[in-house]
Design an enzyme around this catalytic site. Structure first.
Site, PDB file in Angstrom:
ATOM      1  N   ARG A 200       0.819  -1.235   0.000  1.00 53.42           N
ATOM      2  CA  ARG A 200       0.000   0.000   0.000  1.00 53.42           C
ATOM      3  C   ARG A 200       0.843   1.272   0.000  1.00 53.42           C
ATOM      4  NH1 ARG A 200      -3.350  -3.141   3.562  1.00 53.42           N
ATOM      5  NH2 ARG A 200      -5.113  -3.902   2.368  1.00 53.42           N
TER       6      ARG A 200
ATOM      7  N   LYS B 147       4.885  11.933 -10.532  1.00 58.88           N
ATOM      8  CA  LYS B 147       4.004  11.220 -11.467  1.00 58.88           C
ATOM      9  C   LYS B 147       4.660   9.874 -11.788  1.00 58.88           C
ATOM     10  CE  LYS B 147       1.557  14.874 -13.973  1.00 58.88           C
ATOM     11  NZ  LYS B 147       1.366  15.528 -15.281  1.00 58.88           N
TER      12      LYS B 147
ATOM     13  N   GLU C 260      13.125  19.324 -22.999  1.00 61.45           N
ATOM     14  CA  GLU C 260      12.420  19.611 -21.731  1.00 61.45           C
ATOM     15  C   GLU C 260      13.143  20.706 -20.940  1.00 61.45           C
ATOM     16  OE1 GLU C 260       9.494  18.323 -21.260  1.00 61.45           O
ATOM     17  OE2 GLU C 260       9.417  16.386 -22.272  1.00 61.45           O
TER      18      GLU C 260
ATOM     19  N   LYS D  61      10.754  23.166 -12.031  1.00 68.64           N
ATOM     20  CA  LYS D  61       9.751  22.107 -11.857  1.00 68.64           C
ATOM     21  C   LYS D  61       9.331  22.014 -10.388  1.00 68.64           C
ATOM     22  CE  LYS D  61       7.845  17.818 -13.048  1.00 68.64           C
ATOM     23  NZ  LYS D  61       7.786  16.649 -13.864  1.00 68.64           N
TER      24      LYS D  61
ATOM     25  N   GLU E  16      -1.949  18.739 -10.408  1.00 66.67           N
ATOM     26  CA  GLU E  16      -2.368  19.322 -11.688  1.00 66.67           C
ATOM     27  C   GLU E  16      -3.850  19.679 -11.695  1.00 66.67           C
ATOM     28  OE1 GLU E  16      -0.239  17.398 -14.923  1.00 66.67           O
ATOM     29  OE2 GLU E  16      -1.773  18.034 -16.332  1.00 66.67           O
TER      30      GLU E  16
ATOM     31  N   ARG F 122       0.482  23.328 -13.088  1.00 69.16           N
ATOM     32  CA  ARG F 122       1.305  22.182 -13.522  1.00 69.16           C
ATOM     33  C   ARG F 122       1.027  21.839 -14.986  1.00 69.16           C
ATOM     34  NH1 ARG F 122       3.167  16.770 -10.150  1.00 69.16           N
ATOM     35  NH2 ARG F 122       4.486  15.961 -11.829  1.00 69.16           N
TER      36      ARG F 122
ATOM     37  N   ASN G 109       2.916  21.024 -19.906  1.00 70.41           N
ATOM     38  CA  ASN G 109       2.547  20.319 -21.139  1.00 70.41           C
ATOM     39  C   ASN G 109       2.787  21.168 -22.383  1.00 70.41           C
ATOM     40  OD1 ASN G 109       1.723  18.028 -19.752  1.00 70.41           O
ATOM     41  ND2 ASN G 109      -0.325  18.859 -19.401  1.00 70.41           N
TER      42      ASN G 109
ATOM     43  N   HIS H 116       3.365  19.578 -25.735  1.00 68.93           N
ATOM     44  CA  HIS H 116       2.991  18.161 -25.642  1.00 68.93           C
ATOM     45  C   HIS H 116       1.743  17.821 -26.452  1.00 68.93           C
ATOM     46  CE1 HIS H 116       6.056  18.179 -22.594  1.00 68.93           C
ATOM     47  NE2 HIS H 116       5.863  16.913 -22.297  1.00 68.93           N
TER      48      HIS H 116
ATOM     49  N   HIS I  58       2.136  15.325 -29.185  1.00 59.87           N
ATOM     50  CA  HIS I  58       1.391  14.063 -29.077  1.00 59.87           C
ATOM     51  C   HIS I  58       0.850  13.637 -30.446  1.00 59.87           C
ATOM     52  CE1 HIS I  58      -1.386  11.083 -27.351  1.00 59.87           C
ATOM     53  NE2 HIS I  58      -2.252  11.530 -28.253  1.00 59.87           N
TER      54      HIS I  58
ATOM     55  N   HIS J 103       9.977  11.068 -27.627  1.00 63.69           N
ATOM     56  CA  HIS J 103       9.039  11.989 -26.972  1.00 63.69           C
ATOM     57  C   HIS J 103       9.589  13.430 -26.954  1.00 63.69           C
ATOM     58  CE1 HIS J 103       6.153  13.534 -24.086  1.00 63.69           C
ATOM     59  NE2 HIS J 103       7.149  13.900 -23.302  1.00 63.69           N
TER      60      HIS J 103
HETATM   61  P1  NAD Z   1      14.411   5.781 -21.157  1.00 68.11           P
HETATM   62  O1  NAD Z   1      14.239   5.530 -19.712  1.00 68.11           O
HETATM   63  O2  NAD Z   1      13.856   4.791 -22.112  1.00 68.11           O
HETATM   64  O3  NAD Z   1      15.962   5.982 -21.451  1.00 68.11           O
HETATM   65  C1  NAD Z   1      16.382   6.234 -22.776  1.00 68.11           C
HETATM   66  C2  NAD Z   1      17.494   5.278 -23.179  1.00 68.11           C
HETATM   67  O4  NAD Z   1      18.704   5.676 -22.548  1.00 68.11           O
HETATM   68  C3  NAD Z   1      17.278   3.819 -22.776  1.00 68.11           C
HETATM   69  O5  NAD Z   1      17.743   2.993 -23.807  1.00 68.11           O
HETATM   70  C4  NAD Z   1      18.158   3.657 -21.548  1.00 68.11           C
HETATM   71  O6  NAD Z   1      18.591   2.330 -21.366  1.00 68.11           O
HETATM   72  C5  NAD Z   1      19.304   4.566 -21.891  1.00 68.11           C
HETATM   73  N1  NAD Z   1      20.052   5.118 -20.767  1.00 68.11           N
HETATM   74  C6  NAD Z   1      19.560   5.649 -19.635  1.00 68.11           C
HETATM   75  N2  NAD Z   1      20.542   6.219 -18.919  1.00 68.11           N
HETATM   76  C7  NAD Z   1      21.678   6.024 -19.611  1.00 68.11           C
HETATM   77  C8  NAD Z   1      23.029   6.409 -19.390  1.00 68.11           C
HETATM   78  N3  NAD Z   1      23.399   7.174 -18.362  1.00 68.11           N
HETATM   79  N4  NAD Z   1      23.948   6.018 -20.311  1.00 68.11           N
HETATM   80  C9  NAD Z   1      23.576   5.306 -21.419  1.00 68.11           C
HETATM   81  N5  NAD Z   1      22.327   4.948 -21.684  1.00 68.11           N
HETATM   82  C10 NAD Z   1      21.380   5.320 -20.779  1.00 68.11           C
HETATM   83  O7  NAD Z   1      13.791   7.180 -21.608  1.00 68.11           O
HETATM   84  P2  NAD Z   1      13.676   8.619 -20.921  1.00 68.11           P
HETATM   85  O8  NAD Z   1      13.687   9.556 -22.054  1.00 68.11           O
HETATM   86  O9  NAD Z   1      14.629   8.803 -19.806  1.00 68.11           O
HETATM   87  O10 NAD Z   1      12.213   8.577 -20.285  1.00 68.11           O
HETATM   88  C11 NAD Z   1      11.069   8.410 -21.089  1.00 68.11           C
HETATM   89  C12 NAD Z   1       9.934   7.962 -20.201  1.00 68.11           C
HETATM   90  O11 NAD Z   1       9.714   8.955 -19.222  1.00 68.11           O
HETATM   91  C13 NAD Z   1       8.630   7.752 -20.951  1.00 68.11           C
HETATM   92  O12 NAD Z   1       8.071   6.535 -20.551  1.00 68.11           O
HETATM   93  C14 NAD Z   1       7.763   8.923 -20.481  1.00 68.11           C
HETATM   94  O13 NAD Z   1       6.398   8.598 -20.451  1.00 68.11           O
HETATM   95  C15 NAD Z   1       8.304   9.150 -19.091  1.00 68.11           C
HETATM   96  N6  NAD Z   1       8.104  10.508 -18.567  1.00 68.11           N
HETATM   97  C16 NAD Z   1       7.564  10.628 -17.338  1.00 68.11           C
HETATM   98  C17 NAD Z   1       7.383  11.869 -16.784  1.00 68.11           C
HETATM   99  C18 NAD Z   1       6.870  12.000 -15.390  1.00 68.11           C
HETATM  100  O14 NAD Z   1       6.578  13.131 -14.949  1.00 68.11           O
HETATM  101  N7  NAD Z   1       6.765  10.920 -14.657  1.00 68.11           N
HETATM  102  C19 NAD Z   1       7.768  13.028 -17.495  1.00 68.11           C
HETATM  103  C20 NAD Z   1       8.317  12.874 -18.760  1.00 68.11           C
HETATM  104  C21 NAD Z   1       8.482  11.602 -19.296  1.00 68.11           C
HETATM  105  N1  GLY Z   2       6.023  16.004 -17.034  1.00 68.08           N
HETATM  106  C1  GLY Z   2       4.868  16.734 -16.690  1.00 68.08           C
HETATM  107  C2  GLY Z   2       4.594  16.771 -15.231  1.00 68.08           C
HETATM  108  O1  GLY Z   2       5.364  16.275 -14.444  1.00 68.08           O
HETATM  109  O2  GLY Z   2       3.587  17.281 -14.836  1.00 68.08           O
END
Ligand code: NAD
Ligand code: GLY
Length: 368
Positions: free
Chosen positions: A121, A143, A185, A227, A237, A242, A246, A249, A253, A267
């Site tokens: 939980r 998030k 970003e 942020k 949000e 917040r 976007n 986005h 999208h 992305h």
């Molecule tokens: P990711 O986690 O897929 O990483 C991108 C690539 O880089 C992967 O292949 C990973 O293995 C590699 N990698 C990571 N760190 C590395 C390093 N130091 N050296 C070499 N390779 C490395 O992608 P991302 O862009 O970090 O994240 C995308 C995700 O984040 C999506 O799922 C998206 O929905 C999510 N996201 C969430 C929020 C939120 O607020 N929670 C905000 C934006 C995006």
């Molecule tokens: N990445 C958008 C948020 O955290 O609200």
């Protein structure tokens, strides 16, 4: 090391930014670790580059790290991915008062954070983001989510980490394309709320993407501070603040949907193009000058990101792109709020955008 506090009543936490934090992770995390055993979720790429550093730090301090190493990629953010993480953590005897470590990009952070939110939980977790995108965006703000067949990030929870360690040195192994996607970003914070930071990005964007150590620290610090302010004001949000995150986005999208959410368009690459479109659309409706819209475009292009949607060579129409937007998860009671600009550094939420005009605008942009 810079420390940025995310001020949330009862759940405030530090985001620590600097080079070398992975090698110092045991000392940084120790106050949160009640047991010798430390569960760490990561992926193959991150493990390859950074497991030894993290292990050495923890072992030297008397901890015993246990790694769950997942295949890299978005597919991990699934029901079966979640099951795998949760069952592994249960098998390790994790209790509610323990902290799980998420070591990786946004995929690992979102998945591990969601697992932490449902395990017993809700147990604690520590974010150790290793991509630029994760350091400036996904690791901060709580998030967490997995994907559904119906769309991305549709199943999740708000669950704040107890600590974020953003080691800018970890970005030395990140592929350039991922740096660029993360940089979208970074510059976003300038465009949406901070004209001085935007001007700094105009001058320093290429250095950030090239991995210049000082430029990276400044970019991550400023982004996290922005942020943190927004999340402290509107954690869930609900007030509209917040939602300004976007920016880019909604247009982005549509581009991601048209390219099948595939590696054809990351992305962050979609967000960069989306910010150009949001700026140009803001100029079209008379909110900002064409010169300001083109200043946004030039800043994005000079970092190395694509800035014209014609470069994607899409075979769709403007109406088809606009139709994708109506499946955006940001749809709210039948209306689609757009984040637009009243100036560089002055984003606002516009709930009265005419979709037929957006379709016409997109047709023009596709033909540019
Ligand atoms: P990711 O986690 O897929 O990483 C991108 C690539 O880089 C992967 O292949 C990973 O293995 C590699 N990698 C990571 N760190 C590395 C390093 N130091 N050296 C070499 N390779 C490395 O992608 P991302 O862009 O970090 O994240 C995308 C995700 O984040 C999506 O799922 C998206 O929905 C999510 N996201 C969430 C929020 C939120 O607020 N929670 C905000 C934006 C995006
Ligand atoms: N990445 C958008 C948020 O955290 O609200």
């Amino acid at each position: 090391m810079a420390v940025i506090r995310v001020e949330l009543a009862g759940r405030a936490y530090d985001v620590r930014v600097g080079a070398g934090l992975l090698a110092d992770c045991a000392k940084q995390c120790a106050p949160l670790l009640r047991k010798t055993d430390v569960p760490i979720v990561t992926d193959v790429n991150v493990s390859h580059h950074w497991r030894e550093t993290v292990t050495a730090s923890l072992v030297e301090a008397g901890f015993k790290p246990h790694f769950l190493v997942l295949d890299p990629g978005e597919a991990a953010k699934s029901w079966s991915g979640l099951e795998g993480v949760v069952e592994w953590l249960l098998g390790k005897g994790v209790e509610r008062g323990d902290h799980i470590v998420a070591l990786g990009g946004g995929v690992i952070g979102d998945l591990t954070g969601f697992a932490a939110s449902v395990l017993k939980r809700g147990c604690g977790f520590i974010q150790i983001p290793t991509t630029l995108l994760a350091q400036v965006d996904s690791s901060v703000g709580g998030k967490t989510a997995i994907n559904s067949k119906q769309g991305k990030n549709l199943i999740g929870a708000f669950h704040q980490p107890a600590l974020v360690l953003a080691d800018t040195g970890a970005l030395t192994t990140l592929p350039r394309r991922e740096m660029l996607a993360g940089y979208a970003e970074v510059i976003k914070y300038g465009i949406l709320g901070d004209p001085e930071f935007f001007a700094w990005c105009e001058d320093n964007g290429a250095s950030v993407v090239d991995g210049d150590a000082d430029a990276l620290v400044r970019a991550v610090e400023q982004s996290v501070a922005a942020k943190a302010r927004i999340v402290a004001e509107d954690e869930r949000e609900t007030s509209g603040t917040r939602a300004l995150l976007n920016l880019g986005h909604t247009f982005g999208h549509a581009l991601e949907a048209e390219t099948g959410f595939s590696s054809a368009l990351l992305h962050g690459e979609g967000v960069a193009l989306g910010m150009v479109l949001a700026a140009r659309y803001s100029a079209r409706i008379g909110n900002i000058s064409t010169a300001d819209a083109e200043r946004v475009t030039a800043a994005i292009a000079s970092s190395g990101l694509r800035s014209e949607i014609s470069e994607l060579a899409l075979s769709c129409s403007g109406s088809e792109l606009a139709a994708h937007m109506l499946h955006d998860k940001k749809m709210d009671a039948g209306t689609l709020p757009f984040v637009l600009l009243k100036g560089i550094g002055k984003a606002y939420l516009d709930k009265n955008v005419a979709m037929d005009d957006v379709a016409e605008f997109l047709s023009e942009q596709l033909a540019r």
